[in-house]
Write a protein that holds these residues in place. Sequence first.
Motif, PDB file in Angstrom:
ATOM      1  N   LEU A 393      -5.159   3.919 -12.243  1.00  0.00           N
ATOM      2  CA  LEU A 393      -4.052   4.973 -11.496  1.00  0.00           C
ATOM      3  C   LEU A 393      -4.703   4.082  -9.848  1.00  0.00           C
ATOM      4  N   ASP A 394      -3.094   3.616  -9.672  1.00  0.00           N
ATOM      5  CA  ASP A 394      -2.829   3.344  -8.204  1.00  0.00           C
ATOM      6  C   ASP A 394      -1.737   4.156  -7.329  1.00  0.00           C
ATOM      7  N   TYR A 395      -1.612   3.992  -6.052  1.00  0.00           N
ATOM      8  CA  TYR A 395      -0.341   4.709  -5.350  1.00  0.00           C
ATOM      9  C   TYR A 395      -0.456   4.750  -3.570  1.00  0.00           C
ATOM     10  N   VAL A 411      -0.324   2.790   6.713  1.00  0.00           N
ATOM     11  CA  VAL A 411      -0.653   2.106   5.246  1.00  0.00           C
ATOM     12  C   VAL A 411      -1.734   2.285   4.694  1.00  0.00           C
ATOM     13  N   GLY A 412      -1.559   2.416   3.765  1.00  0.00           N
ATOM     14  CA  GLY A 412      -2.564   3.434   2.556  1.00  0.00           C
ATOM     15  C   GLY A 412      -3.060   3.268   1.543  1.00  0.00           C
ATOM     16  N   PHE A 430      -9.700   6.822  -1.828  1.00  0.00           N
ATOM     17  CA  PHE A 430      -8.619   7.090  -1.193  1.00  0.00           C
ATOM     18  C   PHE A 430      -9.314   5.904   0.337  1.00  0.00           C
ATOM     19  N   VAL A 431      -8.077   5.363   0.736  1.00  0.00           N
ATOM     20  CA  VAL A 431      -7.832   4.099   1.928  1.00  0.00           C
ATOM     21  C   VAL A 431      -6.824   4.565   2.903  1.00  0.00           C
ATOM     22  N   TRP A 469      -1.991  13.626  -4.938  1.00  0.00           N
ATOM     23  CA  TRP A 469      -2.421  14.187  -6.090  1.00  0.00           C
ATOM     24  C   TRP A 469      -1.362  14.170  -7.758  1.00  0.00           C
ATOM     25  N   LEU A 470      -0.126  14.910  -6.947  1.00  0.00           N
ATOM     26  CA  LEU A 470       0.946  15.180  -7.952  1.00  0.00           C
ATOM     27  C   LEU A 470       1.594  13.478  -8.397  1.00  0.00           C
ATOM     28  N   ARG A 471       1.712  12.330  -7.209  1.00  0.00           N
ATOM     29  CA  ARG A 471       2.142  11.839  -7.374  1.00  0.00           C
ATOM     30  C   ARG A 471       1.356  10.352  -8.838  1.00  0.00           C
TER      31      ARG A 471
END
Length: 488
Positions: A393-395, A411-412, A430-431, A469-471
Amino acid sequence: MQPQNYDLIVIGGGSSAENVADRAVQGGLTALIVESELVGGECSYWACMPSKALIRVGTALSAARRVPGAAEAVQTGPHVAAALSRRDTIANAWSDSGQLRWLASAGIDLLRGHGRLSGVREVTVTAKDGSTTVLTANHAVALCTGSAALLPSIPGLAESAPWTSREATSAHQVPASLAIIGGGVVAAEMATAYSGLGASVTLIARSGLLTRFEPFAGELVTNALRESGVTVLTDVTTTQASRTSAGEVQLRLSDGSDVTTTKVLVATGRAPRTTDLGLETIGLPGGDWLGVDDTLLVQGGSPDLTGAWLYAIGDVNGRALLTHQGKYQARAAGDVIAARANGTRVDDAPWGTHVATADHSAVPQVTFTDPEVASVGLTVADAEIAGYRIRVLDYDLSWLGGSTVLADGYVGHARIVVDEERHVLLGATFVGQDVAELLHAATIAIVGEVPLERLWHAVPSYPTLSEVWLRLLEEYGRPMPDGDNGLR
């Protein structure tokens, strides 16, 4: 010196050494640390602390420049003298007097000199004046000698007086230009630090940046470095180095081009400090990483000589070359050394008190670039190799309200790797700016094997980056009690 025998003798005086000795003393044992340099080790004086102090100058300015209203107040560049002075303070001006006071308060003895094994549970210490002291360990010897920068055999490189991470983090001047050979964490962090301090930086990476992480981490950091003015050269190697008539260093690259620079920093990996430890006295070769079991007992060598008394903790065992993991190993090892010495129960089951289980699947790491890279557990590639059935999962972190407030043009990116059999996290990356503080939540979720059904009830504060986390959970869909992964 007091007695010539101790329950535990520790060779090396870094953070791993301090922690294993402290836990053993708390368990009722006597302990001695043998150290030839500064007590506190690499992290305190030449790695974690001074490097992050140098990096912070540029990242603080960059963060301010992303916020209108603050950006106008930081139009000038860094104040280099003040930055280096602050670094000196954080590194305690390369004095270990504070660490010596802590050793005394913890009941740990110290002997200055070079320690090496000279027999079973025997350590010979050579002082600077050449005198020797022979010590006997009643129960255990712990090797906590760490690692050193690995210098590649490039013609002319040694003659060019290159920096390693030690010189880079303790320098008292910022060179006009700096060429960095390497593409790992040290290379990326020092490119961030020195470009932020005003140097013209060229980064020469054989393949790409941060290739051991999720691919997007290296891509985002590379883009950001280039935007900040760093020249990033990938898929190229350094084949030769030489001095110019002006005293600069010229590097010839594999594509035929040249890079001319004031200083060169080599950041191409680490090697264990095991070449002069007397390992041959127990049938182990010097110069290699020391294999250990999960209680940090050294494996291999002559079975009749090694037994259950020799431990290797921290970088020297090659499991996870990170200060916090070395301390974690040391706590487990110090406790198990005391337990074995006292004849009490050893809890060596996975996740037990006396084992370093997290080394295998839950190692957290922050790379202090701009943007930061915070990662823990398995990457997608790691999980696939291990045979897990996963979902990825990516966001985009720029979609969060928290990032909108934090910086203009944020940007992240975030990624979690889910074990589809158990509905638990295997890894997270996380970036982005300030993502380091997201990492421990992910570490707890992985170590605790928290089911995603339960994570739904961990409500993130708004507007913060934690909303990711929710997303991510919304993207996954709320798992049903019967295991059917459908949305409710």
